[in-house]
Write a protein that holds these residues in place. Structure first.
Motif, PDB file in Angstrom:
ATOM      1  N   GLN A  21      -2.116   9.666 -49.122  1.00 24.48           N
ATOM      2  CA  GLN A  21      -3.559   9.601 -48.583  1.00 24.48           C
ATOM      3  C   GLN A  21      -3.748   8.164 -47.921  1.00 24.48           C
ATOM      4  O   GLN A  21      -4.298   8.188 -46.708  1.00 24.48           O
ATOM      5  N   PHE A  22      -3.039   7.089 -48.294  1.00 27.65           N
ATOM      6  CA  PHE A  22      -2.982   5.776 -47.836  1.00 27.65           C
ATOM      7  C   PHE A  22      -2.458   5.873 -46.396  1.00 27.65           C
ATOM      8  O   PHE A  22      -2.971   5.317 -45.243  1.00 27.65           O
ATOM      9  N   ALA A  23      -1.587   6.435 -46.424  1.00 28.51           N
ATOM     10  CA  ALA A  23      -0.495   6.337 -45.266  1.00 28.51           C
ATOM     11  C   ALA A  23      -1.163   7.396 -44.197  1.00 28.51           C
ATOM     12  O   ALA A  23      -1.198   7.048 -42.828  1.00 28.51           O
ATOM     13  N   THR A  24      -1.995   8.600 -44.456  1.00 28.71           N
ATOM     14  CA  THR A  24      -2.525   9.267 -43.505  1.00 28.71           C
ATOM     15  C   THR A  24      -3.640   8.658 -42.998  1.00 28.71           C
ATOM     16  O   THR A  24      -4.142   8.591 -41.758  1.00 28.71           O
ATOM     17  N   ALA A  25      -4.181   7.675 -43.812  1.00 30.87           N
ATOM     18  CA  ALA A  25      -5.475   6.909 -43.332  1.00 30.87           C
ATOM     19  C   ALA A  25      -4.981   5.755 -42.190  1.00 30.87           C
ATOM     20  O   ALA A  25      -5.595   5.579 -41.259  1.00 30.87           O
ATOM     21  N   VAL A  54      -2.442   6.039 -40.361  1.00 29.26           N
ATOM     22  CA  VAL A  54      -1.700   6.823 -39.243  1.00 29.26           C
ATOM     23  C   VAL A  54      -3.224   7.266 -38.205  1.00 29.26           C
ATOM     24  O   VAL A  54      -3.326   7.094 -37.083  1.00 29.26           O
ATOM     25  N   GLY A  55      -4.302   7.646 -38.934  1.00 24.93           N
ATOM     26  CA  GLY A  55      -5.671   7.807 -38.546  1.00 24.93           C
ATOM     27  C   GLY A  55      -6.075   6.769 -37.764  1.00 24.93           C
ATOM     28  O   GLY A  55      -6.641   6.862 -36.712  1.00 24.93           O
ATOM     29  N   ALA A 100      -6.674   6.332 -33.887  1.00 25.28           N
ATOM     30  CA  ALA A 100      -8.277   6.198 -33.382  1.00 25.28           C
ATOM     31  C   ALA A 100      -8.118   4.785 -32.121  1.00 25.28           C
ATOM     32  O   ALA A 100      -8.554   4.825 -31.272  1.00 25.28           O
ATOM     33  N   VAL A 101      -7.397   3.739 -32.702  1.00 24.97           N
ATOM     34  CA  VAL A 101      -7.309   2.557 -31.750  1.00 24.97           C
ATOM     35  C   VAL A 101      -6.306   2.730 -30.689  1.00 24.97           C
ATOM     36  O   VAL A 101      -6.977   2.476 -29.615  1.00 24.97           O
TER      37      VAL A 101
END
Length: 64
Positions: free
Chosen positions: A33-37, A39-40, A44-45
């Protein structure tokens, strides 16, 4: 059941390794979940930078 030492060792090792991985599942899912956040957030940036450059490029073409 096969009483061959290799088979017994393989079953024991597999059982232990499977139990260990199952015991770590909450930690692994939190890491995923942390890695997905992360990457997201990076996506976005990068999207914001790309779109801002595209808009600037279009504005420069209109003024030329």
């Amino acid at each position: 059941m096969n009483d061959h030492p290799f088979f017994v060792a393989l079953v024991g090792t597999t059982t232990s390794a499977t139990s260990f991985v199952i015991s770590l599942l909450p930690h692994l899912t939190a890491g995923v979940q942390f890695a997905t956040a992360c990457v997201g957030l990076i996506a976005a940036v990068l999207t914001a930078v790309y779109m801002s450059r595209k808009v600037k490029h279009q504005n420069n073409e209109k003024t030329d």
